[in-house]
Design a protein around this motif. Structure first.
Motif, mmCIF file in Angstrom:
data_model
loop_
_atom_site.group_PDB
_atom_site.id
_atom_site.type_symbol
_atom_site.label_atom_id
_atom_site.label_comp_id
_atom_site.label_asym_id
_atom_site.label_seq_id
_atom_site.Cartn_x
_atom_site.Cartn_y
_atom_site.Cartn_z
ATOM 1 N N ASP A 8 0.997 -1.181 0.075
ATOM 2 C CA ASP A 8 0.128 0.086 -0.075
ATOM 3 C C ASP A 8 0.918 1.160 -0.036
ATOM 4 O O ASP A 8 1.510 1.401 0.976
ATOM 5 N N GLY A 10 1.219 4.713 0.269
ATOM 6 C CA GLY A 10 0.776 6.047 0.722
ATOM 7 C C GLY A 10 1.255 7.391 0.625
ATOM 8 O O GLY A 10 2.191 7.243 -0.089
ATOM 9 N N SER A 78 -1.881 -1.244 -3.742
ATOM 10 C CA SER A 78 -2.803 -0.156 -3.619
ATOM 11 C C SER A 78 -2.000 1.153 -3.520
ATOM 12 O O SER A 78 -0.850 1.150 -3.145
ATOM 13 N N GLY A 79 -2.587 2.244 -4.040
ATOM 14 C CA GLY A 79 -1.777 3.404 -4.204
ATOM 15 C C GLY A 79 -2.791 4.739 -4.273
ATOM 16 O O GLY A 79 -3.690 4.502 -4.287
ATOM 17 N N GLN A 80 -1.890 5.729 -3.738
ATOM 18 C CA GLN A 80 -2.580 7.026 -3.651
ATOM 19 C C GLN A 80 -2.758 7.408 -5.200
ATOM 20 O O GLN A 80 -1.868 7.111 -6.059
ATOM 21 N N LYS A 158 1.800 3.922 -7.741
ATOM 22 C CA LYS A 158 1.903 2.407 -7.636
ATOM 23 C C LYS A 158 2.387 1.531 -8.716
ATOM 24 O O LYS A 158 3.066 0.601 -8.805
ATOM 25 N N ASP A 175 -7.313 3.229 -11.124
ATOM 26 C CA ASP A 175 -6.313 4.421 -11.017
ATOM 27 C C ASP A 175 -6.297 5.182 -12.141
ATOM 28 O O ASP A 175 -6.307 6.560 -12.197
ATOM 29 N N ASP A 239 -6.219 3.604 -4.069
ATOM 30 C CA ASP A 239 -6.391 3.172 -2.579
ATOM 31 C C ASP A 239 -7.761 3.287 -2.200
ATOM 32 O O ASP A 239 -8.315 2.095 -1.375
ATOM 33 N N ASN A 240 -8.625 3.925 -2.696
ATOM 34 C CA ASN A 240 -10.179 4.216 -2.097
ATOM 35 C C ASN A 240 -10.790 2.628 -2.716
ATOM 36 O O ASN A 240 -11.758 1.842 -1.890
ATOM 37 N N CYS A 242 -9.309 -0.265 -3.583
ATOM 38 C CA CYS A 242 -8.725 -1.062 -2.678
ATOM 39 C C CYS A 242 -9.290 -1.221 -1.162
ATOM 40 O O CYS A 242 -9.796 -2.227 -0.589
ATOM 41 N N ALA A 243 -9.445 -0.145 -0.641
ATOM 42 C CA ALA A 243 -10.221 -0.098 0.655
ATOM 43 C C ALA A 243 -11.485 -0.431 0.649
ATOM 44 O O ALA A 243 -11.872 -1.563 1.423
ATOM 45 N N PRO A 431 -6.331 -0.283 2.840
ATOM 46 C CA PRO A 431 -6.331 -0.535 1.336
ATOM 47 C C PRO A 431 -5.324 -1.752 0.884
ATOM 48 O O PRO A 431 -5.377 -2.465 0.344
#
Length: 498
Positions: A8, A10, A78-80, A158, A175, A239-240, A242-243, A431
């Motif tokens: 993840d 972030g 997961s990523g920003q 990511k 993404d 990220d969202n 994946c969360a 995430p």
């Protein structure tokens, strides 16, 4: 037993989560990296720091669990979202990444809206905001033409890390949806938008599914880390998204209420046909041919932290909130609007500011504290309200995570204000768990996503709405909705006079 690894990436750290086939978390490691801000509104990072953080996490895990070298089967991410990475023809990074929370691009957003506002909304399902990737690309075009002349490809964070591990430049749909360059419904790069802004097709990464195969870990990295088997690398997701996967939001009728510094209210959409007119974000989910709508409250937990640091600095959060249950619904006539840094959903207003409305001499700390909790929840209900009114959604269950899930009185407020059953998790992994689930799906551990959710996600207590509180909150919420139009002009003028 085989393992999968979720990385993840972030804004301030990279977190690694190692999980086995039963969904058990075997190891968790993290590594921090700095944020650079050379002037107000600028936010950047050196992509090399992400690579170094990944190495630290991988080495620390292998050192603690050597059997990982034989048993790691797959890695996903997961990523920003939105953050821009540019590379040249040799895949060398040309400048620091411009991050999602960088706000230098207001002029570029106006240009995008002017040139293709209707096309943008129809194709990408979103409006131009400073956080998205396309405005950052235009800023580089205009302000750093020497960099732009060398730029051959762009990536998101990511995806840069995945490129480092595989040598392949790709981007998943969830993404890509946050770039303002993807035709969300048709799942292709938008030729019309690209041509409008002088962006070539060769500049765009190859699109892959979130659980799709990117490639194997490069042989030299495999040898250096000591892996004895090929390690498969999978697409990953925003990220969202994946969360949402990590808490089991994979079908309509279930909502996600996530309260961190900002707040998110999220729901799955089976089609991309819902016309939210840009008031809600609509993105591709990490599940193939599935979407999600999402509203954002800019200062959710941030509002509570600000209140504590300003008015109850010597108290813990628990002490500050210990008496909120003794206060009546609606905080005895006190309303808080959490617009302390502007607001995103549904107003998209950077100049609006927060208010306490209805202050009376009998109001004490406990009244103000409860009104802050209620105001944050009302702001998230604005997103729920849009989903219900525009898309005719009905929420049978809402999963609450983050700060809002740590206080039982606040959970009851959420159940009453949302008028839905609230569920929490036995353990929150964020995430990163969604990234692990994508790797597990990519490896073929499960026949379908529902089976994966059943194995990986465990729910805890359920909180049900109290009917009389629901009625009272419906009345207070109607008053809350009047606060924005009533204070907009005044707070705008105050901001202009600063």
């Amino acid at each position: 037993m085989s393992y999968v690894l979720g990385l993840d990436l972030g804004t301030s750290s990279l977190k690694g989560l190692l999980v086995d086939k039963s969904g058990k978390v075997i190891l968790s490691k993290s590594a921090d990296y700095p944020l650079e801000s050379i002037k107000a509104g600028y936010s950047e990072q050196d992509p090399q720091h992400w690579v170094e953080a990944a190495w630290k996490v991988l080495k620390a895990m292998i050192q603690e669990l050597p059997e990982m070298k034989e048993k790691l089967e797959g890695i996903s991410f997961s990523g920003q979202m939105h953050s821009l990475v540019l590379v040249d023809e040799h895949q060398k990074v040309l400048r620091n990444a411009i991050l999602w929370n960088d706000v230098r691009t207001s002029k570029q957003c106006e240009e995008i809206t002017q040139k293709c506002g209707e096309v943008l909304l129809k194709s990408t399902k979103n409006i131009a905001l400073e956080g998205f990737t396309l405005p950052k690309i235009l800023w580089v075009q205009e302000q750093e033409p020497e960099i732009w002349a060398k730029a051959e490809k762009f990536m998101l964070p990511k995806d840069y890390l995945a490129f480092y591990l595989t040598g392949n430049i790709q981007m998943d749909y969830s993404d890509a949806a946050g770039t303002l360059l993807l035709d969300v419904e048709n799942r292709v790069w938008s030729t019309e938008i690209m041509e409008t802004f002088g962006i070539s097709e060769s500049f765009m990464p190859e699109l892959v599914e979130s659980a799709g195969f990117r490639g194997n870990l490069l042989p030299e990295l495999k040898e250096t880390l000591g892996f004895t088997r090929d390690v498969k690398i999978f697409g990953g997701g925003a990220d969202n998204a994946c969360a949402a996967l990590g808490v089991g939001i994979v079908s309509e009728g279930i909502g996600l209420c996530s309260i961190g510094t900002s707040g998110v209210f999220l729901s799955v959409e089976e089609t991309a046909e819902k016309d939210y007119q840009g008031k809600l974000h609509l993105f591709n989910h990490v599940l193939a041919n599935t979407y999600y709508s999402m509203g954002v409250t800019l200062a959710a937990g941030n509002s509570l932290s600000w209140f504590k640091n300003t008015f109850a600095k010597d108290l813990t959060f628990e002490a500050m909130l210990k008496d909120v249950a003794t206060v009546n619904v609606g905080s005895d006539g006190l309303i808080f609007t959490p617009y302390i840094v502007g607001e995103r959903t549904p107003h998209v207003d950077s100049q609006i500011r927060g208010s306490f409305i209805g202050i009376d001499t009998h109001h004490e700390l406990k009244h103000f504290a409860r009104s802050v909790l209620e105001g944050i929840t009302f702001s998230l209900k604005d997103s729920q309200n849009l989903m219900e009114n525009v898309a005719n959604k009905q929420f049978s269950k809402i999963v609450s995570v983050g700060g809002g899930a740590k206080n039982k009185e606040w959970l009851q407020m959420q159940a009453d204000i949302f008028n839905a059953k609230i569920t929490t998790l036995t353990a929150e992994q964020g995430p990163g768990l969604g990234a692990c689930m994508l790797a597990a799906l990519g490896c073929g551990w499960f026949e379908n996503v529902e089976e994966c959710v059943t194995t990986f996600v465990a729910y805890s207590e359920e909180i049900h709405p109290i009917p009389e509180n629901v009625v009272k909150y419906q009345q207070v919420y109607e008053l809350y909705k009047k606060a924005y139009p009533a204070t907009k002009e005044l707070t705008h003028q105050l901001q202009e006079n600063l």
